[in-house]
Design a protein around this motif. Structure first.
Motif, mmCIF file in Angstrom:
data_model
loop_
_atom_site.group_PDB
_atom_site.id
_atom_site.type_symbol
_atom_site.label_atom_id
_atom_site.label_comp_id
_atom_site.label_asym_id
_atom_site.label_seq_id
_atom_site.Cartn_x
_atom_site.Cartn_y
_atom_site.Cartn_z
ATOM 1 N N PRO A 1 0.823 -1.224 0.000
ATOM 2 C CA PRO A 1 0.000 0.000 0.000
ATOM 3 C C PRO A 1 0.855 1.272 0.000
ATOM 4 O O PRO A 1 0.793 2.099 0.920
ATOM 5 C CB PRO A 1 -0.806 -0.140 1.288
ATOM 6 N N LEU A 2 1.656 1.438 -1.034
ATOM 7 C CA LEU A 2 2.616 2.537 -1.076
ATOM 8 C C LEU A 2 1.944 3.902 -1.133
ATOM 9 O O LEU A 2 2.460 4.887 -0.588
ATOM 10 C CB LEU A 2 3.554 2.363 -2.279
ATOM 11 N N LYS A 3 0.779 3.992 -1.777
ATOM 12 C CA LYS A 3 0.115 5.285 -1.977
ATOM 13 C C LYS A 3 -0.859 5.649 -0.855
ATOM 14 O O LYS A 3 -1.488 6.704 -0.897
ATOM 15 C CB LYS A 3 -0.645 5.268 -3.314
ATOM 16 N N LEU A 4 -1.003 4.789 0.143
ATOM 17 C CA LEU A 4 -2.013 5.007 1.176
ATOM 18 C C LEU A 4 -1.845 6.332 1.925
ATOM 19 O O LEU A 4 -2.835 7.046 2.144
ATOM 20 C CB LEU A 4 -2.021 3.818 2.146
ATOM 21 N N PRO A 5 -0.631 6.724 2.344
ATOM 22 C CA PRO A 5 -0.500 8.016 3.040
ATOM 23 C C PRO A 5 -0.912 9.203 2.167
ATOM 24 O O PRO A 5 -1.498 10.173 2.660
ATOM 25 C CB PRO A 5 0.996 8.083 3.370
ATOM 26 N N GLU A 6 -0.616 9.102 0.889
ATOM 27 C CA GLU A 6 -0.964 10.179 -0.047
ATOM 28 C C GLU A 6 -2.479 10.317 -0.169
ATOM 29 O O GLU A 6 -3.019 11.428 -0.173
ATOM 30 C CB GLU A 6 -0.351 9.845 -1.410
ATOM 31 N N ILE A 7 -3.183 9.180 -0.240
ATOM 32 C CA ILE A 7 -4.643 9.196 -0.394
ATOM 33 C C ILE A 7 -5.322 9.681 0.881
ATOM 34 O O ILE A 7 -6.345 10.368 0.832
ATOM 35 C CB ILE A 7 -5.171 7.792 -0.767
ATOM 36 N N VAL B 1 10.375 -1.859 2.841
ATOM 37 C CA VAL B 1 10.040 -1.192 1.586
ATOM 38 C C VAL B 1 8.889 -0.199 1.796
ATOM 39 O O VAL B 1 8.958 0.964 1.354
ATOM 40 C CB VAL B 1 9.656 -2.224 0.502
ATOM 41 N N ILE B 2 7.839 -0.639 2.458
ATOM 42 C CA ILE B 2 6.660 0.218 2.657
ATOM 43 C C ILE B 2 6.999 1.446 3.501
ATOM 44 O O ILE B 2 6.709 2.588 3.117
ATOM 45 C CB ILE B 2 5.516 -0.582 3.318
ATOM 46 N N LEU B 3 7.611 1.230 4.660
ATOM 47 C CA LEU B 3 7.855 2.348 5.570
ATOM 48 C C LEU B 3 8.926 3.304 5.043
ATOM 49 O O LEU B 3 8.860 4.509 5.302
ATOM 50 C CB LEU B 3 8.209 1.836 6.958
ATOM 51 N N ASN B 4 9.881 2.794 4.302
ATOM 52 C CA ASN B 4 10.861 3.693 3.676
ATOM 53 C C ASN B 4 10.205 4.546 2.597
ATOM 54 O O ASN B 4 10.522 5.738 2.458
ATOM 55 C CB ASN B 4 12.025 2.898 3.079
ATOM 56 N N TYR B 5 9.304 3.952 1.833
ATOM 57 C CA TYR B 5 8.587 4.696 0.799
ATOM 58 C C TYR B 5 7.727 5.781 1.441
ATOM 59 O O TYR B 5 7.698 6.929 0.974
ATOM 60 C CB TYR B 5 7.725 3.744 -0.027
ATOM 61 N N TRP B 6 6.999 5.412 2.506
ATOM 62 C CA TRP B 6 6.151 6.385 3.202
ATOM 63 C C TRP B 6 6.988 7.531 3.771
ATOM 64 O O TRP B 6 6.579 8.687 3.726
ATOM 65 C CB TRP B 6 5.363 5.700 4.310
ATOM 66 N N LYS B 7 8.148 7.188 4.304
ATOM 67 C CA LYS B 7 9.040 8.207 4.879
ATOM 68 C C LYS B 7 9.516 9.164 3.788
ATOM 69 O O LYS B 7 9.468 10.392 3.953
ATOM 70 C CB LYS B 7 10.230 7.527 5.554
ATOM 71 N N LYS B 8 9.960 8.614 2.675
ATOM 72 C CA LYS B 8 10.533 9.424 1.599
ATOM 73 C C LYS B 8 9.488 10.302 0.917
ATOM 74 O O LYS B 8 9.735 11.480 0.625
ATOM 75 C CB LYS B 8 11.200 8.511 0.570
ATOM 76 N N HIS B 9 8.315 9.742 0.646
ATOM 77 C CA HIS B 9 7.326 10.456 -0.162
ATOM 78 C C HIS B 9 6.268 11.204 0.649
ATOM 79 O O HIS B 9 5.633 12.121 0.112
ATOM 80 C CB HIS B 9 6.636 9.475 -1.113
ATOM 81 N N SER B 10 6.050 10.815 1.909
ATOM 82 C CA SER B 10 5.001 11.462 2.710
ATOM 83 C C SER B 10 5.488 11.943 4.074
ATOM 84 O O SER B 10 4.706 12.521 4.837
ATOM 85 C CB SER B 10 3.818 10.504 2.898
#
Length: 351
Positions: free
Chosen positions: A117-123, A143-152
């Motif tokens: 769910p990579l886009k969940l914080p954005e939504i 992978v998920i938490l690093n993506y959330w950290k970097k993008h959101s």
């Protein structure tokens, strides 16, 4: 051991149990609301929550979004505004629309797996809803938490670690299931170690919930002692008076034997655990003809998929077991009677 409440941000569940989301139609407002009413966290499945709406066949998406909204509102009423979550699979089409419908209806928590769910914080940005990914490995949570950290610039409000004894879709390779079962406790510890790094970085508490095969009080204590903050239980809640499924569906759990529980192929591209019946026997011999595509799953190709999972799950939840897929956890055979939600929670809590 004194069992503590499950705290997810500003949400406090006095019972550290999340009722797992089960679709299609197995965990809707009645089950989720009843679980939340007794102090745990009730979860509605976003897999076709509008399957009973009059226009479901013609306007599937609209019916589902409307149904999801209605069930969240009703669960809140049943539970006297208890904690209500929604399980939304990443693999479904119109993922963002389902997330937004859950927010609009006042859900407290979104649990998301069957993909990353990579886009969940954005939504969910700008809302107060809590978000919890379902993971099966240290790699996935990283992978998920690093993506959330970097993008959101945010992290998870909770993480659900789902093991290979779970029901429905499994995040494991079929050939490695036994190995994963034997290694599950070590896997939990590895994932908790990874989560601690993000807790430190964000100076926050990220509660860990263990799911898959949690069946009795001893299981609850075991995982809490391993370092979890709560457990997720699904299968045990199916054979309750409050469960939204047809009585025939519940009876299938009561009647099944250990050898009846099988791994099968799913159009999602993941293995799934279900109770052997005429439907699965037919599936072993031939592809089951698809008369209508509900455009529900991203990976599904109607021309090549072995069967329509929507039709199979709807048939089962409506009681047509010979033509339906009966998802279940590995411990379904241990259920021998219809209980109530309160009785299940009391048993899990050792009361």
């Amino acid at each position: 051991m004194k069992i503590k409440p499950l705290i997810i941000g500003d949400l406090v569940a006095k019972i550290p149990i999340i009722q797992g989301g089960m679709g299609v139609g197995v965990s809707l407002s009645n089950l989720a609301g009843s679980v939340a009413k007794h102090g745990a966290i009730g979860v509605i499945s976003a897999a076709h929550p509008g399957y009973l709406e009059e226009d479901f066949e013609k306007n599937t998406l609209e019916a589902n979004l409307r149904g999801l909204y209605k069930h969240i509102k009703r669960a809140k009423e049943i539970s006297s505004k208890g904690i209500i979550g929604v399980n939304i699979m990443v693999a479904i089409n119109n993922y963002a629309e389902h997330v937004k419908a859950a927010i609009a209806a006042g859900a407290d928590l979104i649990i998301s797996g069957a993909g990353l769910p990579l886009k969940l914080p954005e939504i969910t940005k700008g809302s107060a809803i809590k978000i919890a990914p379902i993971v099966s490995s240290r790699k996935a949570v990283k992978v998920i938490l690093n993506y959330w950290k970097k993008h959101s610039n945010r992290t998870a409000d909770a993480v659900i670690i789902e093991g290979p004894n779970a029901g429905g879709h499994l995040g494991f390779n079929t050939n490695n299931i036994e190995k994963e079962i034997n290694n599950f406790d070590n896997n939990i510890l590895d994932i908790i170690d990874e989560i601690k790094l993000f807790e430190k970085e964000f100076n926050t508490k990220i509660p860990v919930i263990v799911a898959g095969g949690v069946f009795n009080h001893e299981d609850v204590l075991k995982y809490l002692n391993l370092g979890a903050n709560g457990v997720q239980v699904a299968t045990k809640f199916v054979a309750t008076e409050e469960c939204d499924a047809h009585p025939n569906f519940k009876e299938a759990y009561i009647k099944c034997k250990k050898d009846d529980i099988k791994l099968t192929v799913s159009p999602v591209g993941m293995p799934g655990r279900a109770i052997k019946n005429k439907f699965l026997e037919k599936l072993e011999k031939e592809r089951i003809k698809i008369s209508k595509c509900y455009n529900c799953l991203i990976p599904c190709n109607p021309s090549s998929t072995p069967y329509c999972i929507t039709s199979a799950l709807i048939n089962a939840v409506k009681g047509d077991l010979d033509n339906g897929l009966i998802f279940c956890g590995s411990n379904a055979y241990k259920i021998n009677k219809i209980s109530t939600v309160k009785e299940v929670i009391d048993e899990l809590m050792g009361e």
